[in-house]
Design a protein around this motif. Structure first.
Motif, PDB file in Angstrom:
ATOM      1  N   ALA A 109       1.019  -1.035  -0.027  1.00  0.00           N
ATOM      2  CA  ALA A 109       0.049   0.033   0.074  1.00  0.00           C
ATOM      3  C   ALA A 109       1.087   1.074   0.046  1.00  0.00           C
ATOM      4  N   LYS A 110       0.590   2.265  -1.052  1.00  0.00           N
ATOM      5  CA  LYS A 110       1.374   3.237  -1.221  1.00  0.00           C
ATOM      6  C   LYS A 110       0.972   4.723  -1.030  1.00  0.00           C
ATOM      7  N   ASP A 111      -0.271   4.694  -1.138  1.00  0.00           N
ATOM      8  CA  ASP A 111      -1.161   6.066  -1.122  1.00  0.00           C
ATOM      9  C   ASP A 111      -1.040   6.556   0.072  1.00  0.00           C
ATOM     10  N   LEU A 112      -0.188   7.682   0.395  1.00  0.00           N
ATOM     11  CA  LEU A 112       0.107   8.456   1.654  1.00  0.00           C
ATOM     12  C   LEU A 112      -1.278   8.832   2.490  1.00  0.00           C
ATOM     13  N   ARG A 113      -2.468   8.945   1.946  1.00  0.00           N
ATOM     14  CA  ARG A 113      -3.417   9.368   2.580  1.00  0.00           C
ATOM     15  C   ARG A 113      -4.027   7.975   3.526  1.00  0.00           C
ATOM     16  N   LYS A 126       3.671  11.713 -18.547  1.00  0.00           N
ATOM     17  CA  LYS A 126       4.630  12.291 -18.943  1.00  0.00           C
ATOM     18  C   LYS A 126       5.753  13.123 -18.156  1.00  0.00           C
ATOM     19  N   GLN A 127       5.192  13.298 -16.975  1.00  0.00           N
ATOM     20  CA  GLN A 127       6.347  13.603 -15.955  1.00  0.00           C
ATOM     21  C   GLN A 127       6.758  12.780 -15.208  1.00  0.00           C
ATOM     22  N   PHE A 128       8.114  12.882 -15.032  1.00  0.00           N
ATOM     23  CA  PHE A 128       9.090  11.660 -14.269  1.00  0.00           C
ATOM     24  C   PHE A 128       8.395  11.456 -13.005  1.00  0.00           C
ATOM     25  N   HIS A 129       8.348  10.270 -12.719  1.00  0.00           N
ATOM     26  CA  HIS A 129       7.911   9.607 -11.224  1.00  0.00           C
ATOM     27  C   HIS A 129       8.469   8.356 -11.058  1.00  0.00           C
ATOM     28  N   MET A 130       8.377   7.896 -10.012  1.00  0.00           N
ATOM     29  CA  MET A 130       8.824   6.727  -9.314  1.00  0.00           C
ATOM     30  C   MET A 130       7.479   5.907  -9.086  1.00  0.00           C
ATOM     31  N   ASP A 131       7.104   4.811  -9.460  1.00  0.00           N
ATOM     32  CA  ASP A 131       5.902   4.049  -9.170  1.00  0.00           C
ATOM     33  C   ASP A 131       5.461   3.746  -7.884  1.00  0.00           C
ATOM     34  N   GLN A 169      -0.703   9.838  -4.101  1.00  0.00           N
ATOM     35  CA  GLN A 169      -1.019   8.392  -4.538  1.00  0.00           C
ATOM     36  C   GLN A 169       0.347   7.489  -4.073  1.00  0.00           C
ATOM     37  N   GLY A 170       1.256   8.019  -3.864  1.00  0.00           N
ATOM     38  CA  GLY A 170       2.463   7.361  -3.508  1.00  0.00           C
ATOM     39  C   GLY A 170       3.447   7.230  -4.863  1.00  0.00           C
ATOM     40  N   SER A 171       3.091   7.857  -5.831  1.00  0.00           N
ATOM     41  CA  SER A 171       3.911   7.768  -7.052  1.00  0.00           C
ATOM     42  C   SER A 171       4.596   9.024  -7.284  1.00  0.00           C
ATOM     43  N   LEU A 172       5.594   9.049  -6.600  1.00  0.00           N
ATOM     44  CA  LEU A 172       6.314  10.519  -6.398  1.00  0.00           C
ATOM     45  C   LEU A 172       6.608  11.284  -7.512  1.00  0.00           C
ATOM     46  N   ARG A 173       6.334  12.405  -7.998  1.00  0.00           N
ATOM     47  CA  ARG A 173       6.825  13.148  -9.090  1.00  0.00           C
ATOM     48  C   ARG A 173       7.735  13.960  -8.846  1.00  0.00           C
ATOM     49  N   ILE A 174       8.792  13.971  -9.848  1.00  0.00           N
ATOM     50  CA  ILE A 174      10.214  14.813  -9.700  1.00  0.00           C
ATOM     51  C   ILE A 174      10.329  15.749 -10.862  1.00  0.00           C
ATOM     52  N   GLY A 175      10.846  16.795 -10.727  1.00  0.00           N
ATOM     53  CA  GLY A 175      11.140  17.851 -11.857  1.00  0.00           C
ATOM     54  C   GLY A 175      12.420  17.522 -12.584  1.00  0.00           C
ATOM     55  N   GLU A 176      12.667  17.979 -13.927  1.00  0.00           N
ATOM     56  CA  GLU A 176      13.699  17.493 -14.564  1.00  0.00           C
ATOM     57  C   GLU A 176      15.004  18.391 -13.869  1.00  0.00           C
ATOM     58  N   ASP A 177      14.904  19.415 -13.363  1.00  0.00           N
ATOM     59  CA  ASP A 177      15.868  20.242 -12.737  1.00  0.00           C
ATOM     60  C   ASP A 177      16.488  19.312 -11.664  1.00  0.00           C
TER      61      ASP A 177
END
Length: 298
Positions: free
Chosen positions: A47-51, A171-176, A235-243
């Motif tokens: 379970a990965k959803d932070l909520r 299309k935004q970088f993320h880890m599942d 939801q647990g799939s953390l998004r990250i910016g290209e910078d």
């Protein structure tokens, strides 16, 4: 012959996070540690959803990720894994022999294609599943019963309708998720750089110090109520910016995985990845599957 376009990088070890987190990680071997205060749903499931965990703290999630990563390292041959998948993504051209390609095409003529798996798009042919399974198993160094269960239950015929400026969050970088897991695509047609090819941040699949500290900062944003923290990150799939990617992994770390038809791409989706952009509407078809265990701590 399995081939990769990437080269080996030395192992990264977790060496620096917050002082609080370091204290918690050091407590692993002690009889009385933070694990005893966690709910079972946090400790023995994926379970990965932070909520789902409103009463936890950022450091709880860091410890959870570290324990899951340690469990992964214990169940694999680390030297073999680094040789098979040193950068987190593996490319195998000419994955299926010609006779199986013909058989697969015939099967797909009678199979629905969907963006996410459902009963109408599942691949059930034993010969094809076994061939793909053996290739994936060899790369990720896992031949367990639960691996084959995942292959049989998660492999389907996928079609992506990719359009320019469609605000596709993938299309935004993320880890599942917070632990090593894998996805694979057997691409049925050539996919070029401007045709929505898979994108991956090489070497981002290891839990090194910078990544762990970055994860802790993201969890803190959630618990601090940061209004800019996206729904998908919650939801647990953390998004990250290209910078941020460039700061952690370097300017040339993002690879656009261009492939020919009948190429199998296997990626550790604990690493950062994204769906590629297109210059015009493009349909991308693949046999797609995932390996993500319900209990990553064993």
């Amino acid at each position: 012959i399995h081939t990769s376009i990437f080269t080996l990088r030395p192992r990264n070890r977790v060496t620096a996070v917050s002082q609080t987190t370091r204290m918690i990680i050091r407590s692993f071997a002690k009889p009385k540690n933070i694990v005893q205060t966690w709910s079972s749903s946090m400790w023995d499931s994926s379970a990965k959803d932070l909520r789902l965990f409103p009463d936890k703290k950022p450091e709880d999630h860091v410890v959870r990720a570290t324990r899951a990563y340690d469990a992964y390292l214990k169940r694999i041959d680390q030297d073999k894994a680094e040789k098979q998948m040193p950068t987190g993504v593996r490319i195998i051209p000419d994955a299926l022999p010609p006779d199986l390609c013909v058989k697969l095409r015939n099967i797909l003529d009678m199979t629905n294609s969907t963006i996410s798996k459902d009963q109408t798009s599942m691949i059930a042919d034993t010969e094809i599943l076994q061939k793909l399974g053996y290739l994936v198993s060899d790369v990720i160094c896992d031949n367990s019963v639960r691996f084959w269960t995942e292959i049989q239950s998660n492999t389907f015929y996928q079609k992506i309708d990719n359009r320019p400026e469609d605000n596709d969050i993938q299309k935004q970088f993320h880890m599942d998720t917070f632990f090593p897991a894998w996805k694979f695509w057997l691409f049925l047609n050539d996919v070029g750089e401007n045709e929505g090819c898979f994108r991956y941040v090489v070497h981002s699949h290891t839990l090194h110090a910078k990544k762990l500290a970055w994860m802790e900062r993201q969890y803190k944003r959630f618990y601090d109520g940061d209004l800019t923290f996206s729904e998908y990150s919650k939801q647990g799939s953390l998004r990250i910016g290209e910078d941020e990617i460039e700061e952690m992994y370097g300017r040339d770390s993002i690879v656009n995985v261009r492939v020919k038809a009948n190429t199998l791409v296997i990626a550790n989706v604990f690493g950062f990845h994204a769906r590629g952009t297109v210059s015009q509407q493009t349909l991308r078809t693949a046999i797609h599957g995932s390996i993500r265990y319900e209990n990553p701590f064993i």
